[in-house]
Scaffold this motif. Sequence first.
Motif, PDB file in Angstrom:
ATOM      1  N   THR A 132      22.708 -87.196  88.751  1.00 16.11           N
ATOM      2  CA  THR A 132      21.281 -87.052  88.445  1.00 16.11           C
ATOM      3  C   THR A 132      20.428 -88.114  89.136  1.00 16.11           C
ATOM      4  O   THR A 132      19.232 -87.912  89.321  1.00 16.11           O
ATOM      5  N   MET A 133      21.039 -89.209  89.528  1.00 10.92           N
ATOM      6  CA  MET A 133      20.305 -90.234  90.261  1.00 10.92           C
ATOM      7  C   MET A 133      19.761 -89.661  91.574  1.00 10.92           C
ATOM      8  O   MET A 133      18.647 -89.962  91.977  1.00 10.92           O
ATOM      9  N   MET A 134      20.549 -88.819  92.223  1.00  6.44           N
ATOM     10  CA  MET A 134      20.148 -88.223  93.493  1.00  6.44           C
ATOM     11  C   MET A 134      19.568 -86.814  93.316  1.00  6.44           C
ATOM     12  O   MET A 134      18.973 -86.274  94.231  1.00  6.44           O
ATOM     13  N   HIS A 135      19.793 -86.211  92.176  1.00  5.85           N
ATOM     14  CA  HIS A 135      19.326 -84.845  91.896  1.00  5.85           C
ATOM     15  C   HIS A 135      18.504 -84.878  90.612  1.00  5.85           C
ATOM     16  O   HIS A 135      18.974 -84.476  89.544  1.00  5.85           O
ATOM     17  N   LYS A 136      17.292 -85.329  90.711  1.00  4.51           N
ATOM     18  CA  LYS A 136      16.430 -85.510  89.528  1.00  4.51           C
ATOM     19  C   LYS A 136      16.212 -84.199  88.772  1.00  4.51           C
ATOM     20  O   LYS A 136      16.054 -84.213  87.548  1.00  4.51           O
ATOM     21  N   ASN A 137      16.219 -83.083  89.479  1.00  4.43           N
ATOM     22  CA  ASN A 137      16.008 -81.796  88.809  1.00  4.43           C
ATOM     23  C   ASN A 137      17.217 -81.373  87.962  1.00  4.43           C
ATOM     24  O   ASN A 137      17.123 -80.423  87.187  1.00  4.43           O
ATOM     25  N   ALA A 138      18.337 -82.071  88.074  1.00  2.00           N
ATOM     26  CA  ALA A 138      19.533 -81.746  87.295  1.00  2.00           C
ATOM     27  C   ALA A 138      19.539 -82.411  85.923  1.00  2.00           C
ATOM     28  O   ALA A 138      20.372 -82.087  85.079  1.00  2.00           O
ATOM     29  N   VAL A 139      18.608 -83.340  85.688  1.00  2.00           N
ATOM     30  CA  VAL A 139      18.523 -83.999  84.393  1.00  2.00           C
ATOM     31  C   VAL A 139      18.172 -82.953  83.342  1.00  2.00           C
ATOM     32  O   VAL A 139      17.249 -82.154  83.528  1.00  2.00           O
ATOM     33  N   LEU A 140      18.905 -82.963  82.240  1.00  2.00           N
ATOM     34  CA  LEU A 140      18.644 -82.001  81.175  1.00  2.00           C
ATOM     35  C   LEU A 140      17.533 -82.520  80.270  1.00  2.00           C
ATOM     36  O   LEU A 140      17.656 -83.592  79.681  1.00  2.00           O
ATOM     37  N   THR A 141      16.469 -81.757  80.168  1.00  2.00           N
ATOM     38  CA  THR A 141      15.397 -82.096  79.239  1.00  2.00           C
ATOM     39  C   THR A 141      15.864 -81.718  77.835  1.00  2.00           C
ATOM     40  O   THR A 141      16.857 -80.980  77.682  1.00  2.00           O
ATOM     41  N   SER A 142      15.169 -82.179  76.828  1.00  2.00           N
ATOM     42  CA  SER A 142      15.567 -81.820  75.461  1.00  2.00           C
ATOM     43  C   SER A 142      15.472 -80.308  75.257  1.00  2.00           C
ATOM     44  O   SER A 142      16.316 -79.714  74.575  1.00  2.00           O
ATOM     45  N   GLU A 143      14.482 -79.675  75.894  1.00  2.00           N
ATOM     46  CA  GLU A 143      14.333 -78.222  75.788  1.00  2.00           C
ATOM     47  C   GLU A 143      15.487 -77.491  76.485  1.00  2.00           C
ATOM     48  O   GLU A 143      16.087 -76.573  75.915  1.00  2.00           O
ATOM     49  N   SER A 144      15.805 -77.897  77.702  1.00  2.00           N
ATOM     50  CA  SER A 144      16.899 -77.225  78.427  1.00  2.00           C
ATOM     51  C   SER A 144      18.239 -77.508  77.763  1.00  2.00           C
ATOM     52  O   SER A 144      19.107 -76.634  77.717  1.00  2.00           O
ATOM     53  N   LYS A 145      18.397 -78.700  77.232  1.00  2.00           N
ATOM     54  CA  LYS A 145      19.628 -79.045  76.528  1.00  2.00           C
ATOM     55  C   LYS A 145      19.792 -78.154  75.291  1.00  2.00           C
ATOM     56  O   LYS A 145      20.872 -77.594  75.062  1.00  2.00           O
ATOM     57  N   ALA A 146      18.737 -77.990  74.506  1.00  2.00           N
ATOM     58  CA  ALA A 146      18.800 -77.153  73.305  1.00  2.00           C
ATOM     59  C   ALA A 146      19.108 -75.698  73.663  1.00  2.00           C
ATOM     60  O   ALA A 146      19.942 -75.052  73.019  1.00  2.00           O
ATOM     61  N   MET A 147      18.453 -75.197  74.707  1.00  2.00           N
ATOM     62  CA  MET A 147      18.676 -73.819  75.145  1.00  2.00           C
ATOM     63  C   MET A 147      20.134 -73.626  75.582  1.00  2.00           C
ATOM     64  O   MET A 147      20.783 -72.654  75.196  1.00  2.00           O
ATOM     65  N   LEU A 148      20.627 -74.552  76.355  1.00  2.00           N
ATOM     66  CA  LEU A 148      21.997 -74.480  76.851  1.00  2.00           C
ATOM     67  C   LEU A 148      23.001 -74.578  75.706  1.00  2.00           C
ATOM     68  O   LEU A 148      23.946 -73.780  75.624  1.00  2.00           O
ATOM     69  N   LEU A 149      22.798 -75.527  74.807  1.00  2.00           N
ATOM     70  CA  LEU A 149      23.723 -75.706  73.680  1.00  2.00           C
ATOM     71  C   LEU A 149      23.742 -74.473  72.779  1.00  2.00           C
ATOM     72  O   LEU A 149      24.824 -74.041  72.348  1.00  2.00           O
ATOM     73  N   ASN A 150      22.573 -73.906  72.495  1.00  2.00           N
ATOM     74  CA  ASN A 150      22.527 -72.696  71.665  1.00  2.00           C
ATOM     75  C   ASN A 150      23.285 -71.554  72.320  1.00  2.00           C
ATOM     76  O   ASN A 150      24.056 -70.841  71.666  1.00  2.00           O
ATOM     77  N   TRP A 151      23.075 -71.387  73.608  1.00  2.00           N
ATOM     78  CA  TRP A 151      23.740 -70.301  74.314  1.00  2.00           C
ATOM     79  C   TRP A 151      25.262 -70.518  74.371  1.00  2.00           C
ATOM     80  O   TRP A 151      26.037 -69.591  74.183  1.00  2.00           O
ATOM     81  N   ILE A 152      25.685 -71.748  74.605  1.00  2.00           N
ATOM     82  CA  ILE A 152      27.129 -72.036  74.642  1.00  2.00           C
ATOM     83  C   ILE A 152      27.754 -71.749  73.276  1.00  2.00           C
ATOM     84  O   ILE A 152      28.838 -71.161  73.194  1.00  2.00           O
ATOM     85  N   GLU A 153      27.083 -72.155  72.201  1.00  2.00           N
ATOM     86  CA  GLU A 153      27.594 -71.882  70.840  1.00  2.00           C
ATOM     87  C   GLU A 153      27.740 -70.379  70.612  1.00  2.00           C
ATOM     88  O   GLU A 153      28.765 -69.926  70.105  1.00  2.00           O
ATOM     89  N   GLU A 154      26.719 -69.604  70.989  1.00  2.00           N
ATOM     90  CA  GLU A 154      26.770 -68.149  70.829  1.00  2.00           C
ATOM     91  C   GLU A 154      27.916 -67.549  71.635  1.00  2.00           C
ATOM     92  O   GLU A 154      28.636 -66.665  71.153  1.00  2.00           O
ATOM     93  N   THR A 155      28.092 -68.023  72.856  1.00  2.00           N
ATOM     94  CA  THR A 155      29.155 -67.511  73.713  1.00  2.00           C
ATOM     95  C   THR A 155      30.525 -67.859  73.140  1.00  2.00           C
ATOM     96  O   THR A 155      31.425 -67.014  73.098  1.00  2.00           O
ATOM     97  N   LYS A 156      30.668 -69.085  72.676  1.00  2.00           N
ATOM     98  CA  LYS A 156      31.935 -69.518  72.069  1.00  2.00           C
ATOM     99  C   LYS A 156      32.241 -68.665  70.843  1.00  2.00           C
ATOM    100  O   LYS A 156      33.380 -68.230  70.653  1.00  2.00           O
ATOM    101  N   ASP A 157      31.227 -68.401  70.005  1.00  2.00           N
ATOM    102  CA  ASP A 157      31.416 -67.563  68.823  1.00  2.00           C
ATOM    103  C   ASP A 157      31.800 -66.139  69.201  1.00  2.00           C
ATOM    104  O   ASP A 157      32.625 -65.518  68.535  1.00  2.00           O
ATOM    105  N   SER A 158      31.230 -65.612  70.301  1.00  2.00           N
ATOM    106  CA  SER A 158      31.561 -64.254  70.717  1.00  2.00           C
ATOM    107  C   SER A 158      33.004 -64.177  71.228  1.00  2.00           C
ATOM    108  O   SER A 158      33.670 -63.174  71.019  1.00  2.00           O
ATOM    109  N   ILE A 159      33.479 -65.242  71.843  1.00  2.00           N
ATOM    110  CA  ILE A 159      34.880 -65.273  72.288  1.00  2.00           C
ATOM    111  C   ILE A 159      35.789 -65.278  71.057  1.00  2.00           C
ATOM    112  O   ILE A 159      36.791 -64.573  71.012  1.00  2.00           O
ATOM    113  N   SER A 160      35.436 -66.057  70.053  1.00  2.00           N
ATOM    114  CA  SER A 160      36.226 -66.121  68.820  1.00  2.00           C
ATOM    115  C   SER A 160      36.236 -64.777  68.102  1.00  2.00           C
ATOM    116  O   SER A 160      37.257 -64.342  67.596  1.00  2.00           O
ATOM    117  N   ALA A 161      35.085 -64.107  68.077  1.00  2.00           N
ATOM    118  CA  ALA A 161      34.967 -62.822  67.393  1.00  2.00           C
ATOM    119  C   ALA A 161      35.766 -61.729  68.092  1.00  2.00           C
ATOM    120  O   ALA A 161      36.270 -60.810  67.451  1.00  2.00           O
TER     121      ALA A 161
END
Length: 156
Positions: free
Chosen positions: A125-154
Amino acid sequence: MKPIIKKGAILSVVLFLLMQLYQPARNVEYGQVSPMHFTKLYKVPAKVQGILQTSCFDCHSNNTKYPWYSYVQPVRIFMDSHINEGKENLNFSEFGTYSKRKQRSKLDRMIKQIKSDEMPLASYTMMHKNAVLTSESKAMLLNWIEETKDSISANN
């Protein structure tokens, strides 16, 4: 300048130039997305895919977007070691080859590393500033990963 220092400087420049001849194969699958790619297996919303593309895929897939300075050694050697290590830990391009249990485990690990700000790496991220996760992008990503993980379990 003393002769010994001058010879050392010349030798250093020559060695640096010779290092530039070493240009290993790049981690790029030109225009190809494997059927085992994460985005082919799971429905990934455009915003989430954008986050993954910007913050994860360079080190965790078979398709790295190399910056101009990757042509300079020893920077390239350093980058390649990070990419290889990243792909050993998680490779989105080969995600479908993992067992369902391993997929869930990888997603769990992603959640932990994103929450603890371990990923993406600070050196990236030092060289790729656009790769830093904002709190909004982090929340969106985490929610989606949780949903995907749950769908794999189901589905098991």
